[in-house]
Enzyme design. Sequence first.
Site, PDB file in Angstrom:
ATOM      1  N   GLU A   1       8.152 -65.033 -80.852  1.00 59.59           N
ATOM      2  CA  GLU A   1       8.010 -66.284 -80.097  1.00 59.59           C
ATOM      3  C   GLU A   1       8.920 -67.338 -80.704  1.00 59.59           C
ATOM      4  OE1 GLU A   1       3.940 -67.443 -79.131  1.00 59.59           O
ATOM      5  OE2 GLU A   1       3.310 -65.390 -79.441  1.00 59.59           O
TER       6      GLU A   1
ATOM      7  N   HIS B   1       3.123 -77.651 -74.816  1.00 56.62           N
ATOM      8  CA  HIS B   1       3.699 -76.318 -74.612  1.00 56.62           C
ATOM      9  C   HIS B   1       4.779 -76.464 -73.551  1.00 56.62           C
ATOM     10  CE1 HIS B   1       4.195 -72.073 -73.889  1.00 56.62           C
ATOM     11  NE2 HIS B   1       3.368 -71.802 -74.884  1.00 56.62           N
TER      12      HIS B   1
ATOM     13  N   ARG C   1       8.952 -75.321 -80.296  1.00 56.46           N
ATOM     14  CA  ARG C   1       8.391 -75.945 -79.091  1.00 56.46           C
ATOM     15  C   ARG C   1       8.735 -77.402 -78.885  1.00 56.46           C
ATOM     16  NH1 ARG C   1       2.476 -73.287 -78.976  1.00 56.46           N
ATOM     17  NH2 ARG C   1       3.351 -71.239 -78.581  1.00 56.46           N
TER      18      ARG C   1
ATOM     19  N   HIS D   1      -1.013 -79.154 -75.314  1.00 56.55           N
ATOM     20  CA  HIS D   1      -1.458 -77.795 -75.658  1.00 56.55           C
ATOM     21  C   HIS D   1      -2.240 -77.729 -76.960  1.00 56.55           C
ATOM     22  CE1 HIS D   1      -1.224 -73.447 -75.665  1.00 56.55           C
ATOM     23  NE2 HIS D   1      -0.585 -73.423 -76.820  1.00 56.55           N
TER      24      HIS D   1
ATOM     25  N   ARG E   1       3.456 -77.181 -84.881  1.00 57.94           N
ATOM     26  CA  ARG E   1       2.934 -75.837 -85.184  1.00 57.94           C
ATOM     27  C   ARG E   1       3.883 -74.733 -84.710  1.00 57.94           C
ATOM     28  NH1 ARG E   1      -0.411 -72.117 -82.078  1.00 57.94           N
ATOM     29  NH2 ARG E   1      -0.207 -73.606 -80.382  1.00 57.94           N
TER      30      ARG E   1
END
Length: 547
Positions: A113, A243, A290, A351, A386
């Site tokens: 990811e 997100h 992100r 998110h 994160r």
Amino acid sequence: MRKKVDFLVIGSGIAGLIFALKVAPKGKVCIITKSNAEETATKYAQGGIAAVMYTPDTYEKHIKDTIIAGDNLNKEDIVRITITESTDRVKELIEWGASFDKKESGKYDLAKEGGHSEHRVLHYKDSTGMEIERTLLSRISEHPNIEVLENHFTLDIITQHHMDMDIDINRRTDNISCYGAYVLNPQTDEIHTILARTTLIATGGAGNVYNTTTNPVIATGDGIAMAYRAKALVENMEFIQFHPTSLYHPDEKPSFLITEALRGFGAILKTKNGEEFMHRYDKRGSLAPRDIVARAIDNEMKLSGDDYVGLDCRHLNENDLIKHFPRIYAKCLSIGIDISKEMIPVVPAAHYVCGGIKVDEYSRTSIFNLYASGECASTGLHGANRLASNSLLESAVFSHRASIDAIRKIEDIDYCETIPDWNAEGMVLNEEMILITQSLKELQMIMTNYVGIVRSNLRLKRALDRLEIIYRETEDLYNKSILTSIICELRNLINVAYLIIKMAMQRKESRGLHYSIDYPKTGDDIILNTDYYKETMADKKSPLPEA
Ligand code: FAD
Ligand code: SIN
């Protein structure tokens, strides 16, 4: 009703359930959950749980990726603890019965990811959270020492004192102890006093403070708000993760997540016209961390005036796509989009809360006998942003650590029998539901318009001014109404919004998820000219040695 338990657990997501399972051999456990037990953010997790499993991956690489994504605001000792304990915690989930996808070779099929330099995300198709929640709940149901009170709403933890909102967010808390919690049974309107020797807050996130979120409706920041009211230290609330890719399907709440693992599988972000754009922002393209991807999408949408961008899967093998992402395929098809033939319309959505109740390496809060774990806690792992799939891992690691400390201390903690019951005298039934729902909408608009992906001093000031009006109106209503979970949730969301705004105002820089046009990073001042991020985070040197 008054009740006494050894361990009180507020929340039935991954954080609450792991703690409960681990302490149950040592005493009576009561889990409070405000909906049915499985209705948690955990259940909706798609991408998976990050852990170092095989070479060429190493702990050092995962540590380095976590700190780069976190814009160097992470606590390095906490990052090291989390990552080096990742393999054991994942193996434990597997021993409890969780199933993760494997390759034909029998090895786990690890996904990649955004921000990860290696494939290291264990997953169960695109429904990893459901698999973890199922496994844990089935273990919980078998344990004779654990009671689960579903559809019960925790109002406040019990301590020596509570205080109102107008206080210093950096205050110190000395000599405060937690003695349990007051819990509302909305079916009977009764408020129970649950006395506990040890309490864990595991109430999850607060995505519903914004009007577009991937979070389920239970994510209203209750634990953070109740800890704050009880004078616990709360930190890093300005770092709200959006997100980048939630399904654009106006009016559907919560927004359906399109997992980042799909980009790890090869899907590419494009404008509505089919042009790739991410390489203009970051050399990692669609798989940049992100914060960068969400800001880039936000910028592209502002430049083009489009309501969404596209996620292109059309070049991927159709059978593999359906095999790995059956839920996303079915969901999109249900609204008329065949993802093997059309781009998926996506927009950023609130998110994840990176900050929360400040805890140490054993998940201890600043209040005695009170632990916090999961999304409501701030361990220091995430820093300013994160890394994907690090939150299920963080919950597993810190609920385990909290259980070690709680078991070690339980014999030395007494109940506080003199705690009074909740005083609900003189309260009247509030028949003005419209006022509550309207205030909630106003709050969500304030946060979305002024405290979103891109911020400024003026926007934050405006948000605070508007919030103060809703705060006063809601406190007034709260103080005279017979309590319902809806009014308490609104109050908690206002409390959380206040913390986000105040901490965002205190941060006089752009860092990670907190981006302010008043404090641009070098090269960032051209964000509105499409060419921002001349110097990307990828170009920065990591503080860690090479693996
Ligand atoms: P939750 O699982 O949200 O559980 C919170 C619990 O607290 C619930 O039982 C709720 O009812 C209870 N509760 C709350 N307030 C009260 C109250 N007042 N009284 C009583 N009970 C209360 N992370 C990853 O690492 N990998 C992923 O792939 C991933 N995908 C995600 C996909 C989606 C759509 C979402 C929303 C999040 C995703 N995340 C992912 C983030 C991750 O799922 C959450 O951070 C994590 O599950 C939080 O677990 P938790 O136990 O802290 O809280
Ligand atoms: C996702 O699957 O993209 C979500 C992963 C996460 O939030 O960690």
